[in-house]
Write a protein that holds these residues in place. Sequence first.
Motif, PDB file in Angstrom:
ATOM      1  N   LYS A 122       0.720  -1.190   0.173  1.00  0.00           N
ATOM      2  CA  LYS A 122       0.134  -0.271  -0.007  1.00  0.00           C
ATOM      3  C   LYS A 122       0.898   1.173  -0.057  1.00  0.00           C
ATOM      4  O   LYS A 122       2.122   1.068   0.696  1.00  0.00           O
ATOM      5  CB  LYS A 122      -1.203   0.232   0.998  1.00  0.00           C
ATOM      6  N   GLY A 123       0.278   2.100  -1.033  1.00  0.00           N
ATOM      7  CA  GLY A 123       0.820   3.596  -0.435  1.00  0.00           C
ATOM      8  C   GLY A 123       2.508   3.338  -1.417  1.00  0.00           C
ATOM      9  O   GLY A 123       2.568   4.455  -0.376  1.00  0.00           O
ATOM     10  N   MET A 124       3.106   2.965  -2.462  1.00  0.00           N
ATOM     11  CA  MET A 124       4.521   2.899  -2.970  1.00  0.00           C
ATOM     12  C   MET A 124       4.154   4.306  -4.397  1.00  0.00           C
ATOM     13  O   MET A 124       4.288   3.813  -4.860  1.00  0.00           O
ATOM     14  CB  MET A 124       4.768   1.597  -3.082  1.00  0.00           C
ATOM     15  N   SER A 125       4.731   5.517  -3.377  1.00  0.00           N
ATOM     16  CA  SER A 125       3.891   6.529  -4.574  1.00  0.00           C
ATOM     17  C   SER A 125       5.328   6.991  -5.314  1.00  0.00           C
ATOM     18  O   SER A 125       4.770   6.585  -6.512  1.00  0.00           O
ATOM     19  CB  SER A 125       4.230   7.582  -3.375  1.00  0.00           C
ATOM     20  N   VAL A 126       6.016   6.627  -5.765  1.00  0.00           N
ATOM     21  CA  VAL A 126       7.019   6.709  -6.644  1.00  0.00           C
ATOM     22  C   VAL A 126       7.294   4.496  -7.144  1.00  0.00           C
ATOM     23  O   VAL A 126       7.719   5.421  -8.366  1.00  0.00           O
ATOM     24  CB  VAL A 126       8.567   6.656  -6.344  1.00  0.00           C
ATOM     25  N   LEU A 127       6.568   3.601  -7.156  1.00  0.00           N
ATOM     26  CA  LEU A 127       6.840   2.873  -7.777  1.00  0.00           C
ATOM     27  C   LEU A 127       5.889   2.789  -8.857  1.00  0.00           C
ATOM     28  O   LEU A 127       4.691   3.225  -8.871  1.00  0.00           O
ATOM     29  CB  LEU A 127       6.413   1.900  -7.150  1.00  0.00           C
ATOM     30  N   LYS A 128       6.684   2.579 -10.612  1.00  0.00           N
ATOM     31  CA  LYS A 128       5.881   2.737 -11.299  1.00  0.00           C
ATOM     32  C   LYS A 128       5.944   0.894 -11.943  1.00  0.00           C
ATOM     33  O   LYS A 128       4.800   0.825 -13.086  1.00  0.00           O
ATOM     34  CB  LYS A 128       6.312   3.248 -12.541  1.00  0.00           C
TER      35      LYS A 128
END
Length: 673
Positions: free
Chosen positions: A83-89
């Motif tokens: 949850k909430g791994m904001s930079v993972l693409k």
Amino acid sequence: MEWSVNSDDSRDGRVETEVLDMLQPHKDLKELHIKGYLGAGFPTWIGDPLFSNMTDLSLDNCGNCASLPPLGQLPSLKKLYIKGMSVLKHVGREFYGQGGAKPFQLLETLSFKDMLEWEYWYTFEDDKEVEPFTHVRELSIENCPKLVGMLPSYLPCLNNLKIKKCSQLLVEVSKVVHPSLTSIAMNDVPLTSLQAVLEMRSMVDDELISANAKSKHPSSITSLSIGMIKKLELLPKWVTHRLMELEALEITSCEELKTLWKKEERVQHSLSLPAFRHLKIKGCPQLVSLFEEDEDEDNKGQHEQQQQQQQQEGLPCIVRRLEHLTIDNCEKLEKLPRLLHSFTFLGELYVYKCPSLSSFPETGFLCTLKTLRIDDCEALQSLFGCLTQINDSNLQVLAVRDCPSLTCLISCRGGGLPPTLKQLQITRCKKLEALLVVDEGMEITCPSLEIVLIMDCDRLKYLPDALPNNNNNLRNLSGLYLKGCKNLEYIPEGWFHSATNLAHLDIRECKKLKALPHGLQSIKYLTSLQSLYMNISQWNNNFKKIGLRSLSSLRILSISGAISVAEDEEEEGVAGSSFPIDGKLLPTSLIDFHIGGFRNLEKLSSKLFQNLASLEYLEIWGCPRLKSLPVQRLPPSLKRLGIGGSRKLTRKCEKGKGKYWPHLAHIPDVDVC
């Protein structure tokens, strides 16, 4: 392991990585939860297969990590939450680990949530020899708006699939529907197969669909939830003709939905449709009906046998076994099905925020209906036009709220409330004049009734008669709450004569109720009363007749006068300037006593607290002329004293300074303002 959230930039990601690396736990660890970690990557021990006992792992708001550790190598992992791994693409091969044809070999629950930059998920579609997720039972992907591509195609054990707010993720229904799948929830997802069905439904041969249903779309799905689906005007055929075991259907925020299915479809396939038990429709502004009906299905001139046959033929089997129906926020819905009384299994009906709904079908109560809740239906004028089989009803809960056009519950002559009714709640129905039709049938016989709450019904003048000792009428009534009914003038005697189990009585803000029922004055009937709230600004003479001390079970007593000066200019107070009235004492069982709203009250008699050895809470408010308090007679059991709106008394009770303070200092909680 949880990192605190700091608003400044003092955190160093490199230091956090080193710290997490040094915090490597024992190899026998079973659960690992990491939250708020801001390192740029994970240490190598996370995902190490030597952690052979780890079954539960969560990574929450690790905002600087651009890749996931090789979690597929953990041999015993059963639950994984990311949850909430904001930079993972990208979630690529590294996620699965090195070697092995079955990564995540025991994983049962997989959840991704709030991955705002996630774009790509590698699932070995180009390498059929590697089969991840072969034991996954629950797959959830929520709020991943940039994720493109498709789901893993081989999920042989999948039971529950939830996909929400993934506007670019392609979900091919034909690939994810496996024999094990029982529940699907999809919201704001482009359903490619659904879209194809919608665009080509007029061209598809129904017989071909039926013939291929078992082979291509197993019928194991029992729960389906879809929302925010564009161009959805009615249920697609892969729902009505292929999901034969479907029991629960929820449709939300489908702005173009007009009806669930058309008349010709339900007639042609009446023997091959699923039988819903739970149906919920919410936020569908174009919905005009649950299903199409013949205009003359209920013509009164038809022969009774012919009419019954037509009703049975006209009622789709898809709702014949319906047990729970909820319709919420459907602006254009004007009526419920005329054949509603034929839903012979329906036990719960909820209708909320349907401003165009003007009435219920005139065919009466459903014999199986136990709970009916109506809320915020602006045009609704009455609930039932005719109740010819009221004695066969099993209705237990009737709650109506915020229906400003409602004038009465039952508008037919001779009608009444069901004898099985246990709870009656009516709130903020400004035009309600009577519960039952005004000219006759104003008696109720409800031996099962337990709770009656009527609040903010401005035009209600009286309650229906309740004949005492009539089949133990009202014998189970435990709570009667009448609040904010400005025109209520009369409460019939029978409401108190038989209510020997009445435990809670609350009558407030009923300005025109100037006299208490004789049954309440002869308080001996209310031997079980535990709490009594009364607004008695105009009841001076009547209040004197109440023998409060005889209420041996009373624990809470709240007596209030006028709420404001404007509301009652000529209010005289309970007894002019003193309380209690004529030396009337309070019950010795009292624990909580509130008195307020009497502008002329100057003194509380020392007799007031006589024998109140159990009193723990005392509140006095809104008595501006009150200047004395028998502080020496206050019981030692008192735990809280609250005084407000009495300036003269407040000064005497001021902490450390007031005249009365030495007598109040022992009370644990004193609130004076």
